[in-house]
Each structure stands twice: as structure tokens, then as C-alpha cells.
Design a protein around this motif. Structure first.
Motif, PDB file in Angstrom:
ATOM      1  N   ASN A 159       0.532  11.325   4.429  1.00 18.03           N
ATOM      2  CA  ASN A 159       0.218  11.809   3.249  1.00 18.03           C
ATOM      3  C   ASN A 159      -1.058  12.787   3.453  1.00 18.03           C
ATOM      4  OD1 ASN A 159      -1.741  11.690   0.758  1.00 18.03           O
ATOM      5  ND2 ASN A 159      -0.535  10.000   0.188  1.00 18.03           N
ATOM      6  N   TYR A 188       0.932  -1.245   0.210  1.00 14.22           N
ATOM      7  CA  TYR A 188      -0.036  -0.015  -0.117  1.00 14.22           C
ATOM      8  C   TYR A 188       0.677   1.183  -0.226  1.00 14.22           C
ATOM      9  CZ  TYR A 188      -3.299  -3.389   1.591  1.00 14.22           C
ATOM     10  OH  TYR A 188      -4.327  -4.452   1.756  1.00 14.22           O
ATOM     11  N   GLU A 246       1.116   3.724  -1.971  1.00 13.37           N
ATOM     12  CA  GLU A 246       0.302   4.872  -2.230  1.00 13.37           C
ATOM     13  C   GLU A 246      -0.361   5.603  -0.923  1.00 13.37           C
ATOM     14  OE1 GLU A 246      -2.745   1.604  -2.221  1.00 13.37           O
ATOM     15  OE2 GLU A 246      -0.742   1.954  -2.868  1.00 13.37           O
ATOM     16  N   ARG A 247      -0.439   4.932   0.099  1.00 11.52           N
ATOM     17  CA  ARG A 247      -1.160   5.503   1.372  1.00 11.52           C
ATOM     18  C   ARG A 247       0.008   6.519   1.937  1.00 11.52           C
ATOM     19  NH1 ARG A 247      -6.192   2.917   2.655  1.00 11.52           N
ATOM     20  NH2 ARG A 247      -6.857   1.995   0.859  1.00 11.52           N
ATOM     21  N   HIS A 248       1.242   6.480   1.680  1.00  9.13           N
ATOM     22  CA  HIS A 248       2.292   6.878   2.276  1.00  9.13           C
ATOM     23  C   HIS A 248       2.325   8.251   1.702  1.00  9.13           C
ATOM     24  CE1 HIS A 248       3.325   3.705   5.300  1.00  9.13           C
ATOM     25  NE2 HIS A 248       2.558   3.035   4.202  1.00  9.13           N
ATOM     26  N   MET A 296      -4.424  11.903   3.841  1.00 11.99           N
ATOM     27  CA  MET A 296      -4.754  10.878   5.091  1.00 11.99           C
ATOM     28  C   MET A 296      -4.899  11.752   6.318  1.00 11.99           C
ATOM     29  SD  MET A 296      -4.977   7.749   4.111  1.00 11.99           S
ATOM     30  CE  MET A 296      -4.708   6.956   2.359  1.00 11.99           C
TER      31      MET A 296
END
Length: 434
Positions: A378, A325, A327-329, A381
């Protein structure tokens, strides 16, 4: 990232070995602070009661209250206005907690009624062998720790045959789906507490209160081809508590001349907001620091001077970049396992770090000879938080949020690099030395 090295680290892989023992010994916050106190006692610290008068003598002291511990070391020749260097952490982890009326059941199964504590990953508690630990309160007001560290409970998942869409997305109801089973037969009020009391060698009639929680009984373990990872429970945040204890014990027994008073502050209830008498938003740390100043003959002016010159490193786990994952960072901040401790930054003060704090942390890592990394969320988020901003706001102390990057945060079993625990301990030791 910095990798400058100018000194020999104090801790190595043996620290990580001891961390796994500490995790196993700390199935509840009460057990964790008892394990911390045991390590401090071996370093020459002694417990003081909050109800007693304190003296300002040289040496190490600590206070226990519930699931919290505050410890400090007074060097020789310390003045009343000597500043503090504080390492902070929290002892609690997201889990399940036993309700006041715990005996429940359905369809011939005996169950235990539990609440959900903190932001736990519910699915990670399914189909695990669980023990039960915590403290019992007796009629005379005393407490007794209890740890049934063997398979006793289990939260069974529904079979895929009865939920064909489970792998398309599982939704767990906290009330209906998370109640563990512990046997068969009729439900009788008082059975669970009577059983736990007998396990602790107590008369059930003497038990009038309890703070109990299930825990996975699978032991912490090294993981990977080269055992470069560690898997275990409650790393968030006993990993930091353990490193803080080790660092404080090291500076208290070392040869370094200290110009600060080193302090350990390990709080309870961080996972649900820190608002309790043992949480970071409570008075415990402030009371201890104030009484330490006054015990050394200080005045309110000395206290103000001491706090103005004090610094806190608030250590809590953070997110390692997840390979599945990524892309979540944040695109440019990817903390990695065994990359060293992380500096946690959020401009909206979900973390207390600023540029001046970055310099303090960088100096400690440089002195210890350990690498370090930076974590930022991010932008799309929401960012988590920890005790750092609370400590800064409540006490007016410059605070820096740091930690170790892990995977599976808030799972019943988390994962970190095997080197990061001792790299963190080395950085905290260098910071406490000043």
C-alpha cells in the motif's frame, strides 16, 4: 496471475510434510544449515572447507559458515565462464537472544537475560513454553550445537486484574517485560550455561562462548477443516530455505541438461540488516562464486562474463491479504494463501524486481505449471526489504524478489497455505534448470 501448465510438478504435499520436519529441526540458524547440509549430502553433495584449495571437478559442493550455507552444482562440461542461477534465502528469524551474562532474576524468580533480535512481534512470545537452542563455542575453537527442545522458559504476561486497560492497547518494554523465567531461587552466575553445557554432554569449564536463543516448543501442524493451512515457527524464512534446498537437490540429481551452474545461497542476519561475515551484505557469496570460476581454470575475465549472465531469485516470505485488515494492503494486489508464489515489486528498490525479472519468474512458473501472484505494498505503508537488493548491488547480478504469502509474519508462530511451499519449490526447480 498466470496458471499456464506445461510440465508435471516435482513436489507435492509430501514436500510440505518435510517442511514441518525442517522447521522443527531448525530452532536456530546453525541448526537450520545443518539440516540443509544433511539433505544435500543425501543428494550427493560434499562439504568443502574455505581454508582448503578447491578443485573444479563436476558435482555438488557446499560451504558452511556459522548460520549460512552456500551450495553449488557443477554440471559435466561446464566452462569457466558458465553463468550461475542462484536461489537465495535467509536462515534467521526474529526472536529472543541470550545475553553474555544471562543469569538474572527478581523477587525469588530465576530469569534469563535476553536481547530482542530483529523486528519480532513481542506479544507473540508471551505465555509460550520455550526451549533453548543454538551453539556453544569451546576452548579449542570448535562449536557444538545444542537443542533443549522441551519447556524450559516462559515470558509471563501480567494478569488482566493488574492491568485493566491491557485490551485497549498493550505496550511492552523490551528490557523490563521480555525476560523469561526458568525457575525459582537464588541467582548464581554461570548456572544457565552450566546447565546448557551439561545438556550437550560437555564440561561447563570447556564452554567459553555461546549463541543461544529461546524457541517455541509447540510443533508445526496442519490447520483448518481440510488441513489446507500450516502453522509453525520460523517460516520467515526457513520455508524458503527448505524450498531452495529441495530445488537444488532435484536439479543436481535430475536428468535435465543444465546450461547454468545452480547455486543455493542461504544467509544469516537478514533480520537486522545483513551486515556480517555470514550476511548477504558480506563477502561470502562473492568469494564462493569467484573461487568456483578460478577452480575451473578461469580468469577475472571469465568471472566477469559469468556474473554478467547470472540471475538470482531471492525468496523470502511476503504478506498474504489479512481478512481482518484488508485496508492495510494495496487495493488491487491481494495475494492469497495457496495462490502460488508471489512476485515482490517496489519501484524504490526495496525489492529488486523489474520488468525483465518478472519475465524470468513468469517463465519459471509456466515451465513448472504453477500459479503465481504479485505483491506490492500500500502506498501509505512503508515497504519492507530483503536480501534481493543487496545481492543485486553487491554482485551486479540481475535479481528478482519472490516468496510465499503468509499471515502473522514475525510472530513466534506464522501461517501459510499448505500448497504454497511445494508450488514455490517447483518454480525454483524450473528456474534452476534454466
Amino acid at each position: 496471475m498466470s496458471t499456464a501448465a506445461r510440465s508435471t510438478p516435482r513436489f507435492d504435499r509430501g514436500h510440505t510434510d518435510d517442511l514441518m520436519s525442517f522447521l522443527a529441526a531448525g530452532p536456530s540458524p546453525y541448526h537450520a544449515v545443518a539440516a540443509a547440509a544433511e539433505r544435500l549430502e543425501k543428494a550427493g553433495f560434499r562439504q568443502v572447507a574455505e581454508t582448503d584449495a578447491w578443485d573444479g571437478s563436476q558435482g555438488g559442493k557446499y560451504v558452511l559458515r556459522g548460520g549460512a550455507i552456500i551450495a553449488w552444482f557443477v554440471p559435466e562440461g561446464t566452462s569457466p565462464h558458465t553463468p550461475f542461477r542462484i536461489v537465495g534465502a535467509h536462515t534467521d528469524s526474529p526472536n529472543l537472544r541470550v545475553k553474555p551474562l544471562p543469569d538474572a532474576g527478581n523477587e525469588g524468580w530465576r530469569q534469563v537475560a535476553v536481547e530482542i533480535y530483529g523486528g519480532t512481534l513481542l506479544n507473540t512470545w508471551l505465555d509460550r513454553d520455550l526451549g533453548l537452542a543454538g551453539r556453544l563455542t569451546l576452548r579449542d575453537g570448535s562449536h557444538r550445537l545444542v537443542n533443549i527442545d522441551r519447556p524450559l522458559l516462559r515470558v509471563p504476561q501480567l494478569a488482566v486484574h493488574l492491568d485493566r486497560q491491557v485490551n485497549e492497547g498493550m505496550k511492552l518494554d523490551k528490557q523490563r517485560h521480555m525476560q523469561p523465567i526458568w525457575g525459582l531461587g537464588e541467582v548464581h552466575e554461570g548456572d544457565l550455561i552450566a546447565y546448557v553445557a551439561e545438556e550437550a554432554g560437555l564440561d561447563p569449564e570447556d564452554v567459553v562462548g555461546w549463541d543461544l536463543m529461546p524457541h517455541p516448543v509447540e510443533a508445526p501442524a496442519y490447520l483448518g477443516r481440510d488441513e489446507e493451512l500450516v502453522a509453525g515457527p520460523r517460516m520467515d524464512n526457513l520455508l524458503s530455505v527448505h524450498a531452495c534446498v529441495a530445488a537444488l537437490a532435484a536439479v543436481a540429481t535430475g536428468d535435465e541438461k543444465l546450461s547454468y551452474i545452480p547455486v543455493l545461497a542461504a544467509f544469516d542476519h537478514e533480520e537486522n540488516g545483513s551486515q556480517s561475515d555470514t550476511g548477504a551484505d558480506g563477502p561470502l557469496l562473492g568469494n564462493v562464486l569467484e573461487r568456483s570460476v578460478f577452480a575451473r581454470g578461469g580468469s577475472p575475465e571469465d568471472k566477469a562474463r559469468a556474473l554478467a549472465g547470472s540471475i538470482c531469485l531471492s525468496s523470502d516470505t511476503g504478506h498474504a491479504v489479512h481478512p481482518n485488515y484488508a485496508e492495510r494492503h494495496d487495493p488491487t494486489h491481494h495475494p492469497r494463501a495457496n495462490g502460488g508464489p508471489i512476485l515482490k515489486v517496489n519501484v524504490n528498490q526495496r525489492y529488486a524486481t523489474d520488468g525483465a525479472g518478472r519475465a524470468v519468474f513468469a517463465a519459471a512458473c509456466e515451465k513448472a505449471g504453477v500459479p503465481w501472484q504479485t505483491f506490492v505494498s500500500n502506498n501509505s505503508m512503508p515497504c519492507g526489504t530483503t536480501i534481493g537488493p543487496i545481492t543485486a548491488a553487491r554482485h551486479g547480478i540481475q535479481t528478482v524478489d519472490i516468496g510465499v504469502a503468509i499471515l502473522s509474519m514475525h510472530s513466534a508462530r506464522e501461517l501459510c497455505g499448505a500448497e504454497d511451499p511445494y508450488l514455490l519449490a517447483n518454480a525454483l526447480t524450473a528456474f534452476l534448470e534454466g
